[in-house]
Enzyme design. Structure first.
Site, short mmCIF file in Angstrom:
data_model
loop_
_atom_site.label_atom_id
_atom_site.label_comp_id
_atom_site.label_asym_id
_atom_site.label_seq_id
_atom_site.Cartn_x
_atom_site.Cartn_y
_atom_site.Cartn_z
N LEU A 22 4.87 14.82 6.26
CA LEU A 22 5.44 14.14 7.43
C LEU A 22 6.09 12.81 7.06
CD1 LEU A 22 2.61 14.76 10.04
CD2 LEU A 22 4.76 16.01 9.78
N GLY A 23 5.69 12.22 5.93
CA GLY A 23 6.27 10.94 5.52
C GLY A 23 5.54 10.39 4.33
N GLY A 25 4.93 6.46 2.16
CA GLY A 25 5.15 5.02 2.04
C GLY A 25 4.62 4.52 0.72
N GLY A 26 4.56 3.19 0.61
CA GLY A 26 4.13 2.60 -0.65
C GLY A 26 2.67 2.87 -0.97
N GLY A 28 0.76 5.68 0.28
CA GLY A 28 0.30 7.06 0.29
C GLY A 28 1.23 7.97 1.04
N VAL A 30 1.60 11.01 4.30
CA VAL A 30 1.08 11.62 5.52
C VAL A 30 1.49 13.09 5.53
CG1 VAL A 30 1.01 11.57 8.03
CG2 VAL A 30 1.24 9.43 6.76
N LYS A 44 -3.39 11.26 6.76
CA LYS A 44 -2.92 10.16 5.92
C LYS A 44 -3.80 10.08 4.67
CE LYS A 44 -2.07 6.11 7.83
NZ LYS A 44 -2.28 4.73 8.39
N ASP A 138 1.41 -3.91 16.90
CA ASP A 138 2.70 -3.38 16.44
C ASP A 138 3.19 -2.29 17.39
OD1 ASP A 138 4.94 -3.23 14.85
OD2 ASP A 138 4.04 -1.87 13.38
#
Length: 736
Positions: A22-23, A25-26, A28, A30, A44, A138
């Site tokens: 699904l995505g 990032g820096g 880990g 998902v 995640k 956020d």
């Protein structure tokens, strides 16, 4: 949107069979997972250094514990977590619908009834969150997912208990610029009222399709959030007053989440049934796709160990075992690209295009997202030419593993045509990367499409960093931030000892780019360097520019900056020349390379532009000489303004693409892999080293930016490059 699993991905995490990515990032990845009962989850998984950090594990455990506290149908629920596992993981209920950002960017603002219903349900989510003693910190459109039965608030990565000591350093801003509250922008602690402010921003975005404090540099957004009123034009009166209350500067003037829920309950529908048909279809299609996801076979940790293994992309036939030949072909194709800069590309002059090799090589496509807008013709022509040159050089390389070709599509400068161009390029599975878009509005609109498809694109001519909201992994900029260039005008005055009393005209018809630039110029000249500033503002759709110039001429200014479009800047030049003004004069950077010298005539002589664009034909370095020579050979003239930056952008894309090309016959490159590499890349171009910051913008935080920021002067009817800011600074020191 999701992507296939990679061969290095695990097939299971705890009780979840992993289906898709699904995505990433820096910290880990998902994944989309499914447990034995068929329940889908967003899993995640933390990797790398963060997994080895005991403090991070403690915060990760805290995130799971915080999310478990909340009992709300509109907050994504936690299904399981393990902060002590070798790779810590957290599973939450999977919501197959699009984010609010994706829905609005693709299909436009929501109708007022649907927006109010959305606001009511999100206010209820925040009320439940605050009742549990938590602050989200956020709330933004990207953290709101739309499902068939209503929205879901996600991402508790920065949430904390309201009575808990903040885990961030004092003065550090936590949240997303443009939606976080004034108190957060000042580095103060977030409260429940801060979440309500952010929800007001989300509602403004849903109703208008734009953030209430505009777009641009994060620093500019933070400034506007603290000092400016939100722009709520286009919101019907019944909703505008309520949104304005949420966006009050003083937290005490905002309603609580519970009060907001009650106010919105009065005339809002019970659910999101009032969504426009295209968005409702988008949600339905995503939900149907999730239900139809197939099971997969376990992935292999090292596909080279067993070339016939089944992967996330399905069964693959084992290729003939000729590792030397295939590896050599790939290495030959990557060798040129990995060298970096222009010089290595110019070494390739011949093609070993035997029919056997040509049949064996796949062909990939470099897309160019250009434009028909006449005012941007300088940028679009340079980009198209740079792409053709770089691809021709690749195709002239001996032993290359693949061929390239260029596909150019042009938008009309508006959001709709930009999305249409991006949709056509992303639908072409042979397109591996895109140069463009050329201008700000298309960049903002198309980024969502490219991001959704995982197709990496780089713009060398835009300079506002708001696209990251909709495309945090696929969109990049190699040009300097527009607003920063305003401050660099002040630096030019400083290093050349002309920091006097400056008159600055902000012509708002130049758009937000010019507004941000003017604000920084005034701030740097006055506050950072101690000079005197006399500002004037020209409203849009007026002809007040000449009056502003005349008023400055009577106020004793010794320097002048007109930041606006081409026509009004020419008028200003003529007025100053007619008055005999001889002090230093600056125009905005987007006019470099335009017809200003010809159209302004003698009145334009001596005007300056400070820009990151370089004229490589006057540089003495080997890479600049080589690039200029090959450009002249192909196009019969020196490289035009902005050509070097476009060429560097293409070369960087191709350099980082080469290692993503699979060595197995018939396998296709994974689009998302290029974006992952670009985010970490450092590429030495013709004149500068390219790297990217947090928002995938050109990183000018290092020490070398003064050497790649140039001052151009209008002289003898053309732009002449005087040198970099570093050159001029050194010359000034030598004279003193």
């Amino acid at each position: 949107m999701s992507e296939p699993l990679k061969s290095s991905d695990p097939s299971r995490i705890a009780g979840y069979r992993l289906l898709r990515r699904l995505g990433e990032g820096g910290m880990g990845v998902v994944y989309l997972g499914r447990d034995d009962a068929g329940t889908l989850a967003a899993v995640k998984v933390i990797r790398g250094e963060s997994a080895e950090d005991g403090g991070f594990r403690a915060r990760f455990a805290r995130e799971a514990e915080l999310a478990r506290r909340v009992k709300s149908p509109w907050v994504v629920s936690v299904l399981g977590a393990d902060a002590e596992a070798a790779q810590p993981w957290l599973a939450t209920a999977f919501v197959p619908g699009p984010s609010l950002v994706e829905a609005v960017a693709t299909h436009g603002p929501l109708p007022a009834p649907a927006s109010r219903a959305l606001g009511r349900l999100l206010a209820e989510a925040l009320a439940d969150l605050h009742a549990a003693g938590l602050v989200h910190r956020d709330v933004k459109p990207g953290n709101v997912l739309l499902a068939l039965d209503g929205p879901r608030l996600i991402d508790f990565g920065v949430a904390r208990a309201e009575d808990e000591t903040a885990l961030t350093a004092s003065g550090m801003v936590v949240g997303t610029p443009g939606f976080l509250s004034p108190e957060q922008a000042r580095g103060e602690s977030a409260t429940a009222a801060s979440d309500v402010f952010a929800l007001g921003g989300v509602l403004a975005y849903a109703l208008t399709g734009r953030p209430p404090f505009g777009s641009g540099e994060p620093a500019a957004l933070l400034y506007r959030t603290v000092h400016d009123d939100p722009v709520l034009d286009g919101i019907e009166e019944g909703s505008r007053a309520l949104v304005a209350r949420c966006l009050a500067k003083n937290p005490e003037d905002r309603p609580t989440a519970g009060e907001l829920r009650d106010l919105l309950t009065e005339d809002a529908p019970d659910d999101l049934g009032g969504l426009p048909d295209p968005i409702a279809r988008m949600i339905a299609v995503r939900s149907a796709e999730a239900l139809a996801l197939p099971e997969i076979e376990p992935t292999a940790l090292d596909e080279s160990a067993d070339p016939g293994v089944k992967t996330a992309d399905g069964p693959q036939d084992a290729p003939p075992h000729h590792p030397g030949r295939r590896r050599m072909l790939l290495g030959g194709g990557a060798l040129l690209l990995a060298a970096g800069g222009a010089s290595a590309a110019l070494l390739a002059t011949r093609d070993d295009n035997t029919s056997t090799q040509a049949m064996a090589r796949p062909t990939y496509v470099l897309g160019v997202h250009s434009t028909t807008v006449r005012s941007a013709a300088l940028f679009s022509r340079a980009g198209e030419r740079a792409a053709r040159l770089a691809v021709a050089q690749h195709n002239a390389t001996r032993g290359r593993a693949y061929d390239l070709k260029v596909r150019i599509l042009r938008d009309d400068g508006d959001a709709a045509s930009a999305r249409e161009v991006a949709g056509r390029l992303t639908a072409d599975r042979d397109v591996i990367a895109v140069l463009g878009p050329v201008t700000e509005l298309p960049m903002r609109a198309a980024a969502n499409v490219y991001g959704g498809a995982g197709l990496t694109h780089v713009s060398s001519s835009t300079g506002q960093q708001d696209y990251f909201v909709t495309s945090p992994r696929s969109s990049f900029q190699t040009g300097a931030a527009h607003s920063a260039l305003g401050g660099w005008i002040a630096l030019h005055a400083l290093v050349t000892r002309r920091l006097g009393r400056i008159g600055v005209v902000l012509d708002r018809s130049g758009g937000t780019t010019i507004q941000d630039q003017a604000a920084l110029l005034v701030k740097q000249w006055r506050d950072a360097l101690g000079g005197q500033v006399v500002p004037r503002v020209v409203a849009e759709e007026t002809e007040d520019g000449p009056a502003a110039v005349r008023s400055l001429l009577t106020s004793g200014v010794t320097a002048f900056a007109y930041l606006g479009p081409l026509g009004p800047t020419i008028d200003a030049a003529r007025l100053l020349a007619g008055a005999g003004f001889t002090g230093p004069r600056w125009m905005q950077h987007l006019l470099y390379g335009t017809d200003f010298p010809r159209l302004a005539g003698t009145a334009g002589e001596g005007w300056y532009v400070v820009d990151s664009a370089v004229d490589p034909s006057v540089l003495s370095t080997k890479s600049a000489r080589d690039f200029t020579a090959v450009w002249r050979k192909r196009y019969g003239a020196d490289p035009e303004p902005h050509a070097a930056e476009a060429y560097d952008s293409v070369r960087m894309l191709l350099t980082e693409f080469a290692p993503t090309v699979p060595s197995r016959a018939g396998a296709r490159p994974v689009r998302a892999a290029l974006g992952e590499r670009m985010a970490k890349a450092r590429y030495r171009g013709i004149d500068r080293t390219y790297a990217f910051g947090r928002y995938h913008q050109f990183d000018s935080s290092g020490s070398g930016w003064m050497s790649s920021t140039y001052v151009h002067e209008v002289h003898d009817g053309r732009f002449r490059q005087l040198g970099s800011l570093a050159d001029l600074q050194s010359a000034g020191k030598a004279e003193s």
